[in-house]
Design a protein around this motif. Structure first.
Motif, short mmCIF file in Angstrom:
data_model
loop_
_atom_site.label_atom_id
_atom_site.label_comp_id
_atom_site.label_asym_id
_atom_site.label_seq_id
_atom_site.Cartn_x
_atom_site.Cartn_y
_atom_site.Cartn_z
N ALA A 53 -12.73 -2.56 6.38
CA ALA A 53 -11.59 -3.67 6.11
C ALA A 53 -11.19 -3.96 7.74
N LEU A 72 -11.02 -7.39 2.61
CA LEU A 72 -9.80 -6.72 2.65
C LEU A 72 -9.18 -6.74 4.22
N HIS A 107 -5.70 -4.82 6.06
CA HIS A 107 -4.57 -4.23 5.90
C HIS A 107 -3.59 -4.91 6.97
N SER A 122 -1.63 -5.01 1.54
CA SER A 122 -3.14 -5.54 1.45
C SER A 122 -3.25 -7.01 1.31
N TRP A 171 0.35 0.01 8.08
CA TRP A 171 -0.28 -1.21 7.40
C TRP A 171 0.21 -1.04 5.98
N ASN A 172 1.36 -1.56 5.68
CA ASN A 172 1.91 -1.56 4.43
C ASN A 172 1.62 -2.56 3.47
N THR A 203 1.04 -1.25 0.06
CA THR A 203 0.07 0.07 0.16
C THR A 203 0.71 1.24 0.03
N LYS A 248 1.60 2.65 2.51
CA LYS A 248 1.50 3.39 3.82
C LYS A 248 1.86 2.65 5.12
N TYR A 263 -7.92 -5.34 10.14
CA TYR A 263 -6.27 -4.84 10.45
C TYR A 263 -5.74 -6.10 11.01
#
Ligand code: SAH
Ligand code: SF4
Ligand code: F3S
Length: 472
Positions: free
Chosen positions: A464, A439, A441, A431, A428-429, A423, A425, A466
């Motif tokens: 989503a 989904l 993260h 997916s 939470w890099n 991602t 980011k 996590y």
């Protein structure tokens, strides 16, 4: 239903490939590597079509870009499902005049479902001079020929002939990733839901041959794909138009038998044809994802009948019960249309109560959009826009709460997920997707991309989950 199936002969397709090499030689002679941009709207079927267009372009020697100012070829692959989709397309096509002003050699093509409507092809012809080439979904297989004609003659080419159904095997494909793959198993639709434009623009339902589909699935698995989505507007009627005596359940079973660790997904199944046999097949195939997208459209029997959906609320709920009995961990998603012509407060209340009964993991909600030429577009539609908007907001509000509640139930569980991308980011890099397609993260290293891993779920909201990678 009788229809004319047009299988494009292999020699024709070979000719298109030869044209690609001819075009390539010419482009190479110009010294600069040309770049193409394919902009895709609409459903996964369109995504799959765009991958074939990119396959052709790659053979022609094109590289790819996302920057319209850098492109020498732009293809806009359009959708006609709702007015909003068409407006976006037209706005973006109109804006290409700037790129064309900078690069007069830029070739602009518009293809896909929207241009298969004669009034839209006409509109592009008259009001969008920036467009050089227009071709409908039935013409995609001969993109090289149409491209060459537009380039050579320097005249605008319009080619969106009506057709009941083309099947072209063996087009080149350039897929967008190397973890998940789309696999079209059939084209078109026979259902004529009264609101829907798809049967008009995509033609009648026609299935690819069983062995062709299984062979392509096998080559995807061998190439390392881990998640294969079988595509069709109504996958449950796969095979009915062939004389091969095999149906969608047989197809799932044959793909499930391909050796390897991968997941089989599919969409879309029409509730009219979702049978006990299908649910039993899903339950019995370990590679088949525990997810079904079963678009209900409305909770009101009266509206469902006006929509020509051929099922009622109780049959639908019975299917859901059966599927969940056979697969307790099944993820269920749906599509709902709000504000169909004549929808009353009572009809809408039926939709609200249905979603409480089913509790979908996720819902895709739309306000009815009249499509020229469909039956529903001619139905009296007295409800004002504000009323439809209010219903829509109420539905989305409750749907989002239910999704959040369902996602929170995952907290503290360990899920087997397929990591499908980065991602960019932090933290939470990555997916990933659960078996049911939710989904996730994930905080973890990029070496996990393309792998099935276990994840401890730490949080969840409407959209989503996590989590962090864990040992099995
Ligand atoms: N073949 C699929 C649907 C394809 S279109 C099926 O039968 O389920 C995807 C969704 O768009 C539909 O399920 C429907 O909810 C929505 N849709 C289609 N036509 C529409 C219209 N005219 N207005 C609003 N939503 C529409
Ligand atoms: Fe449209 Fe109905 Fe066909 Fe789906 S099944 S594509 S909604 S006509
Ligand atoms: Fe749109 Fe065509 Fe798909 S109308 S939803 S792109 S089949």
């Amino acid at each position: 239903m009788a229809y004319r199936r047009v299988e494009i002969p292999a020699a024709e397709l070979a000719r298109q490939r030869e044209l690609c090499f001819e075009i390539r030689a010419r482009l190479e002679a110009s010294g600069k590597r040309p770049l193409a941009l394919v902009d895709t709207y609409g459903c996964q079927q369109n995504e799959a079509d765009s991958e074939e267009l990119r396959g052709y372009m790659e053979l022609m020697g094109y590289g790819f870009t996302d920057d319209e100012n850098e492109a020498d070829l732009i293809v806009v692959n359009t959708c006609a499902i709702r007015e909003h989709a068409e407006m976006r397309v037209l706005g973006n096509v109109g804006a290409l005049v700037h790129a064309k002003a900078k690069n007069p050699d830029l070739l602009v093509a518009v293809c896909g479902c929207m241009v298969q409507q004669p009034h839209m092809a006409e509109k592009l012809k008259k009001s969008f001079r920036v467009v050089d080439l227009v071709f409908g979904p039935h013409e995609l297989w001969r993109f090289p020929e149409l491209y060459k004609r537009a380039r050579d003659t320097r005249r605008r080419v319009f080619m969106a002939e009506p057709s009941e159904g083309v099947v072209a095997e063996g087009l080149p494909v350039r897929r967008s990733g190397n973890v998940k793959a789309w696999l079209s198993i059939m084209y078109g639709c026979n259902n004529f839901c009264t609101y829907c434009i798809v049967p008009y623009v995509r033609g009648r339902e026609r299935s690819r041959r069983f062995d062709d589909v299984v062979a392509e699935a096998r080559s995807l698995v061998e190439a390392g794909y881990k998640d294969i989505t079988l595509l069709g507007q109504n996958v449950n009627s796969y095979g009915k138009d062939l004389d091969e005596g095999r149906d969608f359940s047989d197809l799932i079973r044959a793909i499930n038998d391909i050796p390897g660790d991968f997941l089989i997904r599919f969409m879309t199944s029409h509730p009219r044809d979702a049978t006990e046999k299908l649910f039993r097949t899903m339950a019995g195939c370990e590679k088949c994802a525990r997810h079904i997208h079963l678009p209900v459209q409305s909770g009101s029997d009266r509206i469902l009948s006006e929509m020509n959906r051929h099922y009622g609320r109780s049959k639908y709920l019975e299917e859901v019960r059966l599927a969940r009995d056979l697969m307790p961990d099944l993820v269920l998603t749906t599509d709902i249309i709000v504000g169909f012509p004549g929808e009353t407060e009572e009809d809408f209340a039926d939709t609200m109560s249905l979603i409480e009964e089913v509790r979908y993991d996720a819902m895709f909600t739309f306000i009815f959009s009249p499509r020229a030429g469909t039956k529903a577009a001619a139905m009296p539609d007295p409800a004002p826009r504000e009323v439809k908007q209010r219903r829509f907001d109420a539905l989305v509000g409750r749907a989002n709460e239910i999704s959040a509640e369902k996602h929170r139930e995952y907290i503290g569980t360990r899920q087997r997920v397929l990591v499908d991308g980065a991602t960019g980011k932090s933290p939470w890099n990555l997916s990933a997707r659960t078996n049911g397609g939710r989904l996730v993260h994930l905080a973890g290293g990029e070496e996990l991309i393309g792998r099935f891993v276990y994840a401890d779920i730490t949080d969840g909201n409407t959209w989503a989950l996590y989590g962090v990678p864990s040992e099995k």
